[in-house]
Design a protein around this motif. Structure first.
Motif, mmCIF file in Angstrom:
data_model
loop_
_atom_site.group_PDB
_atom_site.id
_atom_site.type_symbol
_atom_site.label_atom_id
_atom_site.label_comp_id
_atom_site.label_asym_id
_atom_site.label_seq_id
_atom_site.Cartn_x
_atom_site.Cartn_y
_atom_site.Cartn_z
ATOM 1 N N UNK A 176 -55.982 -54.803 13.582
ATOM 2 C CA UNK A 176 -56.624 -56.093 13.365
ATOM 3 C C UNK A 176 -57.407 -56.057 12.064
ATOM 4 N N UNK A 177 -57.809 -57.234 11.590
ATOM 5 C CA UNK A 177 -58.606 -57.312 10.365
ATOM 6 C C UNK A 177 -59.858 -56.459 10.510
ATOM 7 N N UNK A 178 -60.232 -55.802 9.447
ATOM 8 C CA UNK A 178 -61.436 -54.975 9.450
ATOM 9 C C UNK A 178 -61.180 -53.529 9.809
ATOM 10 N N UNK A 179 -59.980 -53.206 10.315
ATOM 11 C CA UNK A 179 -59.657 -51.807 10.616
ATOM 12 C C UNK A 179 -59.197 -51.144 9.320
ATOM 13 N N UNK A 180 -59.579 -49.892 9.133
ATOM 14 C CA UNK A 180 -59.226 -49.229 7.884
ATOM 15 C C UNK A 180 -57.930 -48.456 8.002
ATOM 16 N N UNK A 181 -57.305 -48.284 6.861
ATOM 17 C CA UNK A 181 -56.125 -47.448 6.706
ATOM 18 C C UNK A 181 -56.451 -46.435 5.624
ATOM 19 N N UNK A 182 -56.004 -45.216 5.797
ATOM 20 C CA UNK A 182 -56.302 -44.245 4.763
ATOM 21 C C UNK A 182 -55.452 -42.999 4.881
ATOM 22 N N UNK A 183 -55.739 -42.081 3.994
ATOM 23 C CA UNK A 183 -55.092 -40.784 3.950
ATOM 24 C C UNK A 183 -56.106 -39.747 4.385
ATOM 25 N N UNK A 184 -55.744 -38.882 5.325
ATOM 26 C CA UNK A 184 -56.641 -37.827 5.787
ATOM 27 C C UNK A 184 -56.308 -36.536 5.049
ATOM 28 N N UNK A 185 -57.342 -35.880 4.529
ATOM 29 C CA UNK A 185 -57.194 -34.656 3.758
ATOM 30 C C UNK A 185 -58.037 -33.576 4.408
#
Length: 133
Positions: free
Chosen positions: A11-20
């Motif tokens: 949903x809007x406001x949820x983040x997407x990213x790369x985990x390192x």
């Protein structure tokens, strides 16, 4: 073929990213925040999020017990780089100098004239790529 509309559970406001993974997530997060001009979005002892903006993109640095730095260039039997970042720059020499001042190390093997491979403080390779256009 039907085009994907995105993940339905997101949903809007949820983040997407790369985990390192990193032995020191806070230190590595600060390195990339400074390198990219981003900010620390969230910080815990074992998990630090760096963001370009409140909407992302995000890099998530996570504590890794028994961390082994990848070897560049890859060597049989050693930890291989599983991914790496490419950052486009306007001036290769000054970008390398800035990254080194923040704690990066130039890799010994430099396979391309218009790209510099560096290792971040945890040993992950990343590339600074000259914008020739």
């Amino acid at each position: 073929m039907r085009q994907a509309a995105g993940m339905k559970s997101r949903t809007d406001g949820m983040w997407w990213g790369t985990a390192i993974e990193a032995p020191n997530p806070g230190g590595l997060a600060r390195f990339y925040a400074e390198l990219l001009g981003w900010h620390i979005e969230h910080e815990e002892a074992t998990n630090v999020v760096v963001a370009a903006s409140p909407q992302g993109p995000f890099f998530v640095f996570q504590q890794a017990e028994g961390y082994r730095a990848p070897v560049w260039p890859p060597v049989d039997g050693e930890q291989r780089p599983m991914m790496h970042f490419d950052f486009q720059v306007g001036d290769l020499d000054s970008a390398v100098a800035e990254a080194v001042a923040l704690g990066a190390t130039p890799a010994e093997d430099q396979p391309q004239e218009n790209v510099r491979v560096l290792l971040d403080p945890a040993g992950h390779p990343f590339c600074l790529c000259l914008d020739e256009g």
